[in-house]
Design a protein around this motif. Structure first.
Motif, short mmCIF file in Angstrom:
data_model
loop_
_atom_site.label_atom_id
_atom_site.label_comp_id
_atom_site.label_asym_id
_atom_site.label_seq_id
_atom_site.Cartn_x
_atom_site.Cartn_y
_atom_site.Cartn_z
N THR A 91 1.14 -2.96 -1.07
CA THR A 91 0.46 -2.28 -0.32
C THR A 91 -0.32 -1.24 -1.14
OG1 THR A 91 1.75 -2.95 1.43
CG2 THR A 91 0.26 -0.75 1.64
N ILE A 92 0.32 -0.71 -1.90
CA ILE A 92 -0.36 0.30 -2.81
C ILE A 92 -1.35 -0.28 -3.88
CG2 ILE A 92 0.18 2.25 -4.60
CD1 ILE A 92 0.88 3.04 -1.78
N ALA A 93 -0.90 -1.47 -4.38
CA ALA A 93 -1.94 -2.03 -5.20
C ALA A 93 -3.16 -2.15 -4.49
CB ALA A 93 -1.30 -3.37 -5.71
N LEU A 129 -0.77 -1.58 -12.64
CA LEU A 129 0.67 -1.85 -12.23
C LEU A 129 1.41 -0.40 -12.36
CD1 LEU A 129 2.76 -3.27 -10.68
CD2 LEU A 129 3.69 -4.36 -12.92
N ASP A 130 1.07 0.17 -13.39
CA ASP A 130 1.72 1.63 -13.96
C ASP A 130 1.21 2.58 -12.79
OD1 ASP A 130 3.31 0.70 -15.97
OD2 ASP A 130 1.94 1.50 -17.59
N ARG A 131 0.00 2.53 -12.72
CA ARG A 131 -0.71 3.41 -11.60
C ARG A 131 0.03 3.09 -10.21
NH1 ARG A 131 -4.96 1.92 -14.64
NH2 ARG A 131 -6.08 1.05 -12.74
N PHE A 184 16.07 -4.60 1.22
CA PHE A 184 15.72 -3.63 0.33
C PHE A 184 14.72 -3.87 -0.95
CE2 PHE A 184 16.54 -0.90 -3.67
CZ PHE A 184 16.74 0.40 -2.96
N LEU A 185 15.05 -5.20 -1.50
CA LEU A 185 14.08 -5.57 -2.35
C LEU A 185 12.70 -6.13 -1.77
CD1 LEU A 185 16.42 -7.83 -4.64
CD2 LEU A 185 15.90 -5.55 -4.89
N PHE A 186 12.96 -6.59 -0.71
CA PHE A 186 11.51 -6.82 0.08
C PHE A 186 10.58 -5.44 0.25
CE2 PHE A 186 9.28 -7.60 4.46
CZ PHE A 186 8.35 -8.42 3.66
N SER A 187 11.44 -4.70 0.54
CA SER A 187 10.62 -3.26 0.86
C SER A 187 9.97 -2.56 -0.35
CB SER A 187 11.82 -2.16 1.40
OG SER A 187 12.26 -2.45 2.69
N LEU A 188 10.44 -2.81 -1.36
CA LEU A 188 10.22 -2.50 -2.82
C LEU A 188 8.69 -3.54 -3.23
CD1 LEU A 188 10.14 -1.05 -5.27
CD2 LEU A 188 11.63 -2.58 -6.26
N ALA A 189 8.97 -4.59 -2.82
CA ALA A 189 7.83 -5.52 -3.26
C ALA A 189 6.49 -5.03 -2.42
CB ALA A 189 8.43 -6.87 -3.24
N GLY A 190 6.98 -5.18 -1.03
CA GLY A 190 5.81 -4.76 -0.16
C GLY A 190 5.08 -3.55 -0.38
N CYS A 191 5.95 -2.32 -0.41
CA CYS A 191 5.38 -1.18 -0.89
C CYS A 191 4.21 -1.44 -2.24
CB CYS A 191 6.25 -0.08 -1.08
SG CYS A 191 5.70 1.64 -1.31
N CYS A 202 4.18 4.58 -5.43
CA CYS A 202 4.62 3.60 -4.41
C CYS A 202 6.04 4.65 -3.94
CB CYS A 202 5.17 2.35 -5.03
SG CYS A 202 6.41 1.53 -3.85
N PRO A 203 6.10 5.07 -2.84
CA PRO A 203 7.36 5.91 -2.37
C PRO A 203 8.52 5.34 -2.74
CG PRO A 203 5.57 6.02 -0.74
CD PRO A 203 5.01 4.86 -1.82
N VAL A 204 8.70 3.77 -2.16
CA VAL A 204 9.93 3.07 -2.49
C VAL A 204 10.37 3.05 -3.87
CG1 VAL A 204 11.24 1.08 -2.01
CG2 VAL A 204 9.54 1.82 -0.33
#
Length: 141
Positions: A55-57, A117-119, A45-52, A124-126
């Protein structure tokens, strides 16, 4: 724009290992006390957040013509495991708090990195699913 649907089907046998075939990838979630063939669900779950966020960055940097050389995301979640173990607790079963540290390798000031980072997190969907209620239905089939 048309609504996008993302779907995953998992399988679990006699042990603790959960697998899913997602496109051309075999994903594995497991427990250290099982066969330890993958991260546990909370780590995933945390990996999904960091990965998202990562990617968005990259997407935002490309759109804004920012030379993003790299990004390292550290995510820490704290929880009281009593609820998931079936024990009484006034705490939520899930994470009580999640902290995100982003090491952004780009020629930006600290203030610019924070605004970037705010943007990113706003898109980020997650991250959004953590901040806003999402309708989740469940039923046996």
């Amino acid at each position: 724009m048309a609504e996008k649907v993302v779907e995953v089907t998992t399988q679990m046998g006699a042990g603790w290992k959960v697998t899913a075939q997602v496109r051309d990838h075999l994903l594995v979630i497991d427990q250290p006390t099982g066969t330890n063939e993958g991260a546990n669900p909370l780590e995933t779950f945390l990996f999904s957040l960091a990965g998202c966020i990562s990617t968005i960055a990259k997407m935002v940097a490309r759109e804004e013509k920012i030379a993003l050389r790299g990004i390292e995301i550290k995510v820490r979640g704290s929880l009281n495991s009593a609820g998931l173990l079936g024990q009484p607790s006034d705490d939520p079963v899930g994470f009580k708090q999640i902290d995100i540290d982003a090491d952004i390798d780009a020629d930006m000031s600290v203030e610019e990195k924070l605004a970037f980072l705010d943007r990113v997190c706003h898109r980020c969907p997650v991250h959004d699913n953590l901040l806003n209620k999402t309708l989740v239905n469940h039923q046996p089939v």
